[in-house]
Design an enzyme around this catalytic site. Structure first.
Site, PDB file in Angstrom:
ATOM      1  N   ASN A   1     -10.479  -2.740  -6.641  1.00  0.00           N
ATOM      2  CA  ASN A   1      -9.625  -1.796  -7.377  1.00  0.00           C
ATOM      3  C   ASN A   1     -10.163  -1.408  -8.754  1.00  0.00           C
ATOM      4  OD1 ASN A   1      -6.441  -3.021  -6.034  1.00  0.00           O
ATOM      5  ND2 ASN A   1      -7.733  -1.342  -5.345  1.00  0.00           N
TER       6      ASN A   1
ATOM      7  N   ASP B   1       0.822  -1.207   0.000  1.00  0.00           N
ATOM      8  CA  ASP B   1       0.000   0.000   0.000  1.00  0.00           C
ATOM      9  C   ASP B   1       0.860   1.263   0.000  1.00  0.00           C
ATOM     10  OD1 ASP B   1      -2.344   1.375  -0.034  1.00  0.00           O
ATOM     11  OD2 ASP B   1      -2.827   1.066   2.078  1.00  0.00           O
TER      12      ASP B   1
HETATM   13  C1  FPP Z   1      -1.643   0.044  -3.670  1.00  0.00           C
HETATM   14  O1  FPP Z   1      -1.189   1.391  -3.573  1.00  0.00           O
HETATM   15  C2  FPP Z   1      -1.033  -0.623  -4.830  1.00  0.00           C
HETATM   16  C3  FPP Z   1      -1.705  -1.216  -5.874  1.00  0.00           C
HETATM   17  C4  FPP Z   1      -3.161  -1.263  -5.949  1.00  0.00           C
HETATM   18  C5  FPP Z   1      -0.980  -1.831  -7.020  1.00  0.00           C
HETATM   19  C6  FPP Z   1       0.167  -2.700  -6.619  1.00  0.00           C
HETATM   20  C7  FPP Z   1       0.856  -3.210  -7.821  1.00  0.00           C
HETATM   21  C8  FPP Z   1       2.202  -3.248  -7.969  1.00  0.00           C
HETATM   22  C9  FPP Z   1       3.150  -2.807  -6.924  1.00  0.00           C
HETATM   23  C10 FPP Z   1       2.774  -3.833  -9.215  1.00  0.00           C
HETATM   24  C11 FPP Z   1       3.166  -5.250  -8.940  1.00  0.00           C
HETATM   25  C12 FPP Z   1       3.378  -6.028 -10.148  1.00  0.00           C
HETATM   26  C13 FPP Z   1       3.181  -7.380 -10.276  1.00  0.00           C
HETATM   27  C14 FPP Z   1       3.457  -8.111 -11.560  1.00  0.00           C
HETATM   28  C15 FPP Z   1       2.653  -8.186  -9.201  1.00  0.00           C
HETATM   29  P1  FPP Z   1      -2.262   2.552  -3.729  1.00  0.00           P
HETATM   30  O2  FPP Z   1      -2.338   2.929  -5.172  1.00  0.00           O
HETATM   31  O3  FPP Z   1      -3.554   2.133  -3.118  1.00  0.00           O
HETATM   32  O4  FPP Z   1      -1.603   3.698  -2.896  1.00  0.00           O
HETATM   33  P2  FPP Z   1      -2.381   4.861  -2.118  1.00  0.00           P
HETATM   34  O5  FPP Z   1      -3.112   4.194  -0.992  1.00  0.00           O
HETATM   35  O6  FPP Z   1      -1.254   5.719  -1.654  1.00  0.00           O
HETATM   36  O7  FPP Z   1      -3.277   5.558  -3.093  1.00  0.00           O
END
Ligand code: FPP
Length: 249
Positions: free
Chosen positions: A75, A27
């Site tokens: 998501n 996160d």
């Molecule tokens: C949450 O941060 C993150 C995600 C929803 C995406 C995670 C994906 C990756 C790290 C890529 C991984 C790749 C593979 C192939 C597995 P957020 O966007 O919710 O952050 P925020 O809470 O600060 O908005």
């Protein structure tokens, strides 16, 4: 890379008490990008690098399974551009990293309902699972379009069908019956769950499987979560007194 970062975990005792299975809620990518005046997708790109480093480190340390929450059933509610970017990122990463995963003996497995994902991504996923299925170096579960409640509904339906067909009686259903009908049937339950960015929630992730898992929450945003911090999470795990609901003898 490994030698210099094994500093805090280098004693034999510490290496002997490692978690067997680590799960991560990655996160804070969006906030990481916002703090730097960058688009949110840049946070995801950097977050993917963090995950790659962590996977290699698990393999080097001897942590057998890493399960990462990459995209939840909720998501889809994000802006279309971000969802499309993430789908493209997953596909590009699989194409780019497959050779290295094969060389590093990674066995990749996707958990979640893959059917609504873009067809080309589904093909890439199937291909990478087939190509790595016999590898034993490290088991890498990637949760995409995953939701624990959805997973449990699917398990209940599959079990009910077996009861209806007379393959199973209702009283025979036990914990292992449920576990065997989850996407994670091939993995033991996680020993350690790490969640970055300070949120104290499970967010519909592995609700059944996390029943006795030790939870480690850090304020660090996922793209900044490095191997030293992973060491700290492991050290915290090693200090826990895991009683699994029993009284210590
Ligand atoms: C949450 O941060 C993150 C995600 C929803 C995406 C995670 C994906 C990756 C790290 C890529 C991984 C790749 C593979 C192939 C597995 P957020 O966007 O919710 O952050 P925020 O809470 O600060 O908005």
């Amino acid at each position: 890379m490994t030698a210099q970062l094994l500093t805090t975990l280098s004693s034999e005792t510490n290496l002997a008490k490692l978690p067997n299975h680590v799960a991560v809620i990655m996160d804070g990518n969006g906030r990481w990008a916002k703090q730097r005046g960058l688009p949110r997708i840049e946070g995801h790109r950097r977050g993917a690098n963090t995950l790659k480093e962590m996977l290699r480190y698990c393999k080097d340390l001897g942590i057998k399974t890493l399960t990462a929450y990459a995209f939840s059933t909720e998501n889809w509610g994000r802006p279309t551009g971000e969802v499309n970017f993430l789908m493209g990122l997953f596909e590009r990463l699989l194409q780019k990293e497959l050779k290295e995963m094969e060389a590093e003996e990674v066995c990749i497995n996707f958990i979640g309902d893959l059917s609504p994902l873009p067809v080309s991504l589904q093909q890439e996923m199937r291909h990478s699972m087939e190509r790595t299925q016999d590898n034993q170096g490290v088991f890498f579960n990637v949760a995409i379009n995953y939701g624990s409640r959805h997973e449990m509904i699917g398990a209940c339906q599959a079990i009910a069908e077996k009861v209806q067909k007379g393959e199973l009686t209702a009283s025979e259903i036990d914990e292992s019956t449920i576990s065997q009908h989850l996407y994670t049937s091939a993995s033991p339950d996680p020993d350690l769950l790490i969640r970055t960015s300070g949120e104290m929630r499970l967010s519909n992730f592995l609700l059944w499987q996390l029943a006795y898992t030790e939870i480690y929450v850090t304020d660090t945003l996922w793209p900044d979560f490095n191997l030293e911090q992973f060491d700290r999470a492991i050290e915290s795990f090693q200090q826990r007194d895991r009683r699994f609901g029993k009284v210590k003898q």
